[in-house]
Design a protein around this motif. Sequence first.
Motif, short mmCIF file in Angstrom:
data_model
loop_
_atom_site.label_atom_id
_atom_site.label_comp_id
_atom_site.label_asym_id
_atom_site.label_seq_id
_atom_site.Cartn_x
_atom_site.Cartn_y
_atom_site.Cartn_z
N ASN A 14 -8.69 -1.43 -1.45
CA ASN A 14 -8.65 -1.51 0.03
C ASN A 14 -9.97 -1.87 0.71
OD1 ASN A 14 -9.73 1.04 1.64
ND2 ASN A 14 -8.69 1.92 -0.16
N LEU A 18 -7.58 -2.76 4.88
CA LEU A 18 -6.14 -2.68 5.10
C LEU A 18 -5.79 -1.76 6.25
CD1 LEU A 18 -4.84 -2.45 1.41
CD2 LEU A 18 -5.36 -4.46 2.78
N GLN A 213 -1.13 -6.42 6.19
CA GLN A 213 -1.50 -5.15 6.80
C GLN A 213 -2.42 -5.32 8.01
OE1 GLN A 213 0.00 -2.36 5.44
NE2 GLN A 213 1.02 -3.93 4.20
#
Length: 233
Positions: A14, A18, A213
């Motif tokens: 991540n 995100l 996202q």
Amino acid sequence: MADNAEAFNIACLNLGLLGIIYTATIKVQPMSDYRLRAIDYYEPLETFFGDEPDAGLKLKELMMTNDSTELIYWPTARFMKHERNEHFWLKQWRRTTDPVEDSDKCKDQLPTVRAPEFVESLTAVPPSKVDSNFRNVVEGDEEAVLCVIKVMGSKLVPGFLGFSGEVLGAWMNKYNAKRHWAKQWEHISGVIPMLWGQYKDRLDVFNQIRRTQDPFDMFVNDTWRPLNEVCEE
């Protein structure tokens, strides 16, 4: 995302790209058959890095016996003293079936590192493979043991960014070393083309998932933006 293995792996990485993760559910299994014993002390350099022929084999035995091993060394004495440091910090985690020790007996014990605020990991962590006797770096050997080298320094030490950038750039060029995404690597000369050469397919996949996202790039930062721009070219 839990049903998509690729997306789940990217979510674990991540890098803050995100969005904000405010809750997570993790499935774990109890370690009922063993525990990990933490062993933490200073060891003389010559034990594993001396000129004796078996020094590398001692290091190999240590690595292969433990579940995890960390060797931390500052070239100068601890916390920026001028004399040479003849010891390194050895941290080991080893499986055991012994009962859990009473932590109360350690409550008054001084920590091994007495001033952790003076130490800051500033840069990349490139993995390397070592030969069978742990004496040198090797390439193209699938059976070689993977080790990690950290370049660390005290906070705000003069010249560290230049030094670490030169060393890590050389490692990436010569050994195709991979830097740690969560460490500081932006200062390495030519790092964006090198990262793109190492990860071009993976960066494309990461960016595709990231956009699902964060479609408006709200969480894209100055570190990621140059790599993101290369992905879109």
